[in-house]
Design an enzyme around this catalytic site. Structure first.
Site, PDB file in Angstrom:
ATOM      1  N   ASP A  68       1.103  -1.153   0.235  1.00  0.00           N
ATOM      2  CA  ASP A  68      -0.630   0.309  -0.350  1.00  0.00           C
ATOM      3  C   ASP A  68       0.872   1.240  -0.065  1.00  0.00           C
ATOM      4  O   ASP A  68       1.811   1.044   0.394  1.00  0.00           O
ATOM      5  CB  ASP A  68      -0.967   0.080   1.270  1.00  0.00           C
ATOM      6  CG  ASP A  68      -1.880  -0.899   0.531  1.00  0.00           C
ATOM      7  OD1 ASP A  68      -2.518  -1.158  -0.043  1.00  0.00           O
ATOM      8  OD2 ASP A  68      -2.913  -0.863   1.990  1.00  0.00           O
ATOM      9  N   ASP A  90      -9.758  23.106   9.498  1.00  0.00           N
ATOM     10  CA  ASP A  90      -9.719  22.293   9.106  1.00  0.00           C
ATOM     11  C   ASP A  90      -8.746  21.381   9.836  1.00  0.00           C
ATOM     12  O   ASP A  90      -7.634  22.156  10.108  1.00  0.00           O
ATOM     13  CB  ASP A  90      -8.997  21.815   7.751  1.00  0.00           C
ATOM     14  CG  ASP A  90      -8.869  20.607   7.248  1.00  0.00           C
ATOM     15  OD1 ASP A  90      -8.803  20.011   7.525  1.00  0.00           O
ATOM     16  OD2 ASP A  90      -8.720  21.062   5.254  1.00  0.00           O
ATOM     17  N   GLU A 147      -3.688  17.585   6.531  1.00  0.00           N
ATOM     18  CA  GLU A 147      -3.102  18.313   4.998  1.00  0.00           C
ATOM     19  C   GLU A 147      -3.756  20.137   4.989  1.00  0.00           C
ATOM     20  O   GLU A 147      -2.621  20.824   5.112  1.00  0.00           O
ATOM     21  CB  GLU A 147      -4.214  18.120   4.515  1.00  0.00           C
ATOM     22  CG  GLU A 147      -3.825  15.973   3.297  1.00  0.00           C
ATOM     23  CD  GLU A 147      -4.320  15.538   3.738  1.00  0.00           C
ATOM     24  OE1 GLU A 147      -5.145  15.995   5.514  1.00  0.00           O
ATOM     25  OE2 GLU A 147      -4.245  14.453   3.319  1.00  0.00           O
ATOM     26  N   PHE A 184     -15.314  19.986   5.666  1.00  0.00           N
ATOM     27  CA  PHE A 184     -15.871  19.057   4.322  1.00  0.00           C
ATOM     28  C   PHE A 184     -16.388  17.921   4.225  1.00  0.00           C
ATOM     29  O   PHE A 184     -16.851  17.597   5.049  1.00  0.00           O
ATOM     30  CB  PHE A 184     -14.203  18.376   4.248  1.00  0.00           C
ATOM     31  CG  PHE A 184     -14.034  16.873   3.042  1.00  0.00           C
ATOM     32  CD1 PHE A 184     -14.042  17.502   1.780  1.00  0.00           C
ATOM     33  CD2 PHE A 184     -14.457  15.806   3.332  1.00  0.00           C
ATOM     34  CE1 PHE A 184     -13.944  16.652   0.968  1.00  0.00           C
ATOM     35  CE2 PHE A 184     -14.596  14.762   1.757  1.00  0.00           C
ATOM     36  CZ  PHE A 184     -13.873  15.811   1.239  1.00  0.00           C
ATOM     37  N   THR A 198     -20.055  16.965  -1.040  1.00  0.00           N
ATOM     38  CA  THR A 198     -19.652  18.273  -1.650  1.00  0.00           C
ATOM     39  C   THR A 198     -18.336  18.782  -2.143  1.00  0.00           C
ATOM     40  O   THR A 198     -17.839  18.866  -3.118  1.00  0.00           O
ATOM     41  CB  THR A 198     -20.117  19.685  -0.918  1.00  0.00           C
ATOM     42  OG1 THR A 198     -19.000  19.348   0.465  1.00  0.00           O
ATOM     43  CG2 THR A 198     -21.049  20.575  -0.205  1.00  0.00           C
ATOM     44  N   ARG A 199     -17.628  17.503  -1.465  1.00  0.00           N
ATOM     45  CA  ARG A 199     -16.127  17.801  -1.875  1.00  0.00           C
ATOM     46  C   ARG A 199     -15.454  18.806  -1.817  1.00  0.00           C
ATOM     47  O   ARG A 199     -14.145  18.698  -2.682  1.00  0.00           O
ATOM     48  CB  ARG A 199     -15.999  16.096  -3.024  1.00  0.00           C
ATOM     49  CG  ARG A 199     -16.637  15.047  -2.670  1.00  0.00           C
ATOM     50  CD  ARG A 199     -16.312  14.644  -4.298  1.00  0.00           C
ATOM     51  NE  ARG A 199     -14.572  14.374  -5.024  1.00  0.00           N
ATOM     52  CZ  ARG A 199     -13.829  14.179  -6.224  1.00  0.00           C
ATOM     53  NH1 ARG A 199     -14.923  13.908  -6.719  1.00  0.00           N
ATOM     54  NH2 ARG A 199     -13.092  13.919  -5.920  1.00  0.00           N
ATOM     55  N   MET A 200     -15.560  19.275  -1.211  1.00  0.00           N
ATOM     56  CA  MET A 200     -15.003  20.632  -0.818  1.00  0.00           C
ATOM     57  C   MET A 200     -15.673  21.362   0.914  1.00  0.00           C
ATOM     58  O   MET A 200     -16.105  20.946   1.602  1.00  0.00           O
ATOM     59  CB  MET A 200     -15.352  22.407  -1.484  1.00  0.00           C
ATOM     60  CG  MET A 200     -17.132  22.231  -1.788  1.00  0.00           C
ATOM     61  SD  MET A 200     -17.283  24.225  -2.081  1.00  0.00           S
ATOM     62  CE  MET A 200     -17.356  23.010  -3.926  1.00  0.00           C
ATOM     63  N   SER A 201     -14.247  22.074   1.434  1.00  0.00           N
ATOM     64  CA  SER A 201     -14.194  22.599   2.336  1.00  0.00           C
ATOM     65  C   SER A 201     -13.903  24.149   2.357  1.00  0.00           C
ATOM     66  O   SER A 201     -13.602  24.614   0.962  1.00  0.00           O
ATOM     67  CB  SER A 201     -13.396  22.278   3.351  1.00  0.00           C
ATOM     68  OG  SER A 201     -12.085  22.139   3.130  1.00  0.00           O
ATOM     69  N   ASP A 225     -10.249  -5.922   1.823  1.00  0.00           N
ATOM     70  CA  ASP A 225      -8.993  -5.945   1.730  1.00  0.00           C
ATOM     71  C   ASP A 225      -9.063  -7.871   1.815  1.00  0.00           C
ATOM     72  O   ASP A 225      -7.772  -8.066   1.298  1.00  0.00           O
ATOM     73  CB  ASP A 225      -8.031  -5.655   2.747  1.00  0.00           C
ATOM     74  CG  ASP A 225      -7.519  -3.988   2.531  1.00  0.00           C
ATOM     75  OD1 ASP A 225      -7.554  -4.091   1.358  1.00  0.00           O
ATOM     76  OD2 ASP A 225      -7.431  -3.743   3.291  1.00  0.00           O
TER      77      ASP A 225
END
Length: 676
Positions: free
Chosen positions: A302, A339, A343, A372, A376-379, A517
């Protein structure tokens, strides 16, 4: 260690039980030989009594030394098992009938041993988890040091891949409602103890194959030895010189020529291999899994956590035309203030370091943070009339276009450039205007490129598995130095990739922790499940890493190869020893009948009696000398198999031929002086 040696000495004598000895056919021949020579001590049959007794003593010592080697290896496992048993103890627990029953008056108090599969238990802070299970409600810190040795608590919560808990661990904070997944006596801890103690250890295919080879050699030498008595009797009568070999000498010769060195150490090598794996906090469900790890030639790894550090970090601000880098950094930092991801924190820190932009203090009424969401895949943030958002490139492009604004082609080029470099682009917009892109970089772990280069030298192919797009995957694969990659991986194409390599004759190893997995883990030859993973992943794997470190797979492969190298090296040494002892002893035994053979007595051994006794003494002592090597293993070398073979033939093959000549001669000189 002193206690282990003391325990091993006692076990050495207990293992003289014929029911134990018969499990190792080569050493059982030694056992029978020792019994016969013991009886012959009372009936000397023309042989000096001192010689008969000496041979008998050293045959029994050969058996005791072999038993001691095995017992020391078992003792190490026993010590590890004893520490695990301390974690396994009877505790009182609270059973509930349903999630609606979480009230003290509804608790049913009972012993942990009375729990059944699918029972629900309520565990509070400070209480021990009574059995293996899955968290179905709550989130808590859990101290798993009794199992893993790691003192820092870990989070266990319902849902996701961190819901599995292990009996014997302790809840440190909050509470958990757990559904029991194992019956009493069948828990993960029970299996660990059984494997470490060796009560479930079965001989591996390689061990069985080697033992068949050793038995075949022993039968050949046994047949030859049986014919020596009538042959030497006939020859002495025909030539009128010398006399027939006595039964004691024939038995001693058989023991010297049989592959007793590797026969004595074969079990301890296997047990020690499992013990080395346990020291790395990896539990193998069978010895076969360790051997398979030694033969693995394809590794599926991975990306996150194994090849990269797992947390992407902001490394650059790339503005579009008309926007300064500081303006982009200011907008990116504002959108990341709430956030809490690694990241997000790295964006705040990079803006502070580059442009001295500090975190702002807000009035509650003038700011609205946008968290987030998968939808919406945004913040972002709404602040003093400004609407600032950050998110994935495709999401932000659709968002800007939905507002009737133009999406600059320059931004597409920046995004493509970042993806080709192996990074993750994060587009920032302010009031529907694209400001630029934050470059999030996956940090490749130090030393992995060199490690993969070593694997390549050994003929092992490394394949990176990632959910990233092909461009990003290709860049990270190139930086890390892996041989190939599988991008946008799904459970299905992981399993298909494993099957594809297996059909070509390869052995494949992989790691996993999630329910998704499990199919691929079940298909792989070596499947290391993470201890933090789901029950399904653990059941599908044939190894469990208590530290939940995917990188550990590389160490597992090294331990497997070291086990095979050790067994091969000692087998080479043992057979080389037998060849040398044959040429050292045979000429002396027969030169009284055939004086011409005296020319072959290049070592100048004193007499047939001292020669054969010297060989028997050497045969016993060499087992003791090789015990540390059998337990520790030969030095692991990251070289191609052909180079390792050449090295072992030189060291253990040539060494196995030279050593008997030197030490048998020294022992013979000492015996000659004592007898004189």
């Amino acid at each position: 260690m002193k206690k282990i040696y003391q325990w091993a000495v006692g076990q050495s004598f207990k293992k003289l039980d014929p029911r134990q000895q018969v499990k190792n056919p080569v050493m059982f021949v030694v056992y029978l030989g020792a019994l016969i020579t013991t009886i012959l001590c009372f009936y000397p049959m023309g042989i000096p009594l001192w010689f008969n007794i000496s041979i008998t003593i050293f045959l029994w010592l050969t058996l005791l030394f072999a038993n001691f080697a095995e017992a020391v290896a078992e003792g190490r496992g026993k010590a590890q098992a004893d520490s695990l048993k301390q974690a396994k103890k009877e505790v009182m627990t609270y059973k509930i009938n349903s999630l609606e029953d979480i009230k003290e008056e509804n608790f049913i108090e009972l012993q942990s041993s009375d729990l059944k599969r699918n029972d629900l238990v309520y565990v509070r802070a400070g209480e021990q988890i009574p059995a293996d299970g899955d968290v179905i409600e709550g989130a808590a810190s859990v101290d798993e040091s009794a199992i893993t040795g790691e003192s820092a608590p870990v989070i266990r919560e319902s849902g996701g891949d961190r819901s599995a808990v292990t009996g014997g661990t302790t809840v440190v904070s909050d509470y958990l409602v757990i559904r029991v997944t194992s019956e009493n006596g069948q828990s993960f801890l029970d299996k660990m103890i059984a494997m470490v103690e060796g009560t479930q250890r079965k001989k591996t295919p390689n061990e069985i194959g080697l033992q068949i080879f050793l038995i075949t050699l022993t039968i050949i030498f046994l047949t030859v030895s049986i014919t020596l008595v009538p042959f030497t009797d006939f020859s002495s009568q025909l030539s009128g010189k010398g006399e027939a070999l006595s039964l004691v000498i024939v038995i001693a010769l058989l023991i010297c020529l049989a592959p007793t060195t590797i026969g004595a150490l074969i079990s301890s090598i296997g047990i020690a291999g499992m013990s080395r794996l346990t020291k790395e906090n990896v539990i193998a469900m069978s010895g076969r899994a360790i051997e398979a790890a030694g033969d693995v030639d394809v590794l599926l790894l991975d990306k996150t956590g194994t090849i990269t550090l797992g947390n992407r970090r902001a490394s650059d601000f790339l503005p579009v035309h008309g926007v300064s880098e500081e303006q982009l950094a200011d907008a990116a930092q504002l959108s990341s203030l709430a956030d809490e991801t690694a990241e997000g924190r790295s964006i705040v820190i990079l803006a502070k370091e580059r442009f001295n932009l500090r975190e702002r203090e807000f009035q509650q009424s003038e700011v609205k943070f946008i968290d987030f969401s998968a939808k919406t895949r945004m913040s972002g943030i709404d602040y003093r009339g400004d609407v600032i958002r950050k998110g994935a490139a495709d999401t932000m492009k659709k968002y800007v276009q939905s507002k009737g604004e133009d999406y600059p082609s320059e931004c597409d080029k920046i995004v493509d450039k970042i993806a080709r470099a192996g990074g993750t682009p994060l587009v920032v917009i302010k009031n529907n205007r694209v400001m630029g892109v934050v470059y999030l970089k996956d940090i490749v772990k130090n030393g992995v490129k060199e490690k993969f280069a070593d694997m390549r030298k050994m003929g092992i192919k490394t394949i990176m598995i990632t959910g990233d797009n092909p461009l990003t995957a290709a860049a990270i694969a190139a930086e890390a130095g892996v041989d190939d990659f599988l991008a946008e991986a799904t459970p299905e194409n992981k399993m298909n990739l494993i099957r594809e390599y297996q059909e070509k004759g390869h052995l494949v190893a992989m790691t996993g922790d999630g329910t998704n997995d499990a199919p691929a883990l079940a298909q792989a030859d070596v499947a290391m499940a993470m201890n933090t993973g789901t029950q399904a992943a653990k059941e599908a794997g044939n190894m469990i890493d208590l530290d939940s470190s995917p990188t550990k797979l590389l160490q597992v492969v090294q331990i497997g190869k070291q086990l095979l190298m050790t067994r091969g090296a000692l087998t080479t040494f043992s057979i080389a020893n037998d060849i040398a002892k044959y040429f050292a002893v045979i000429p002396v035994l027969f030169y009284s009948i055939y004086p011409q053979l005296d020319r072959l007595n290049i070592m100048g051994l004193g007499s047939p009696l001292t020669a054969i006794l010297s060989a028997v003494i050497y045969n016993a002592v060499v087992i003791v000398a090789l015990i540390p090597l059998a337990l520790k293993g030969v030095r692991y070398q990251e070289k191609p198999a052909s180079q390792i073979l050449s090295h072992n033939l030189l060291i253990y093959g040539l060494g196995g031929i030279i050593a008997p000549f030197i030490f048998i001669k020294i022992i013979d000189l000492i015996l000659s002086l004592i007898i004189l």
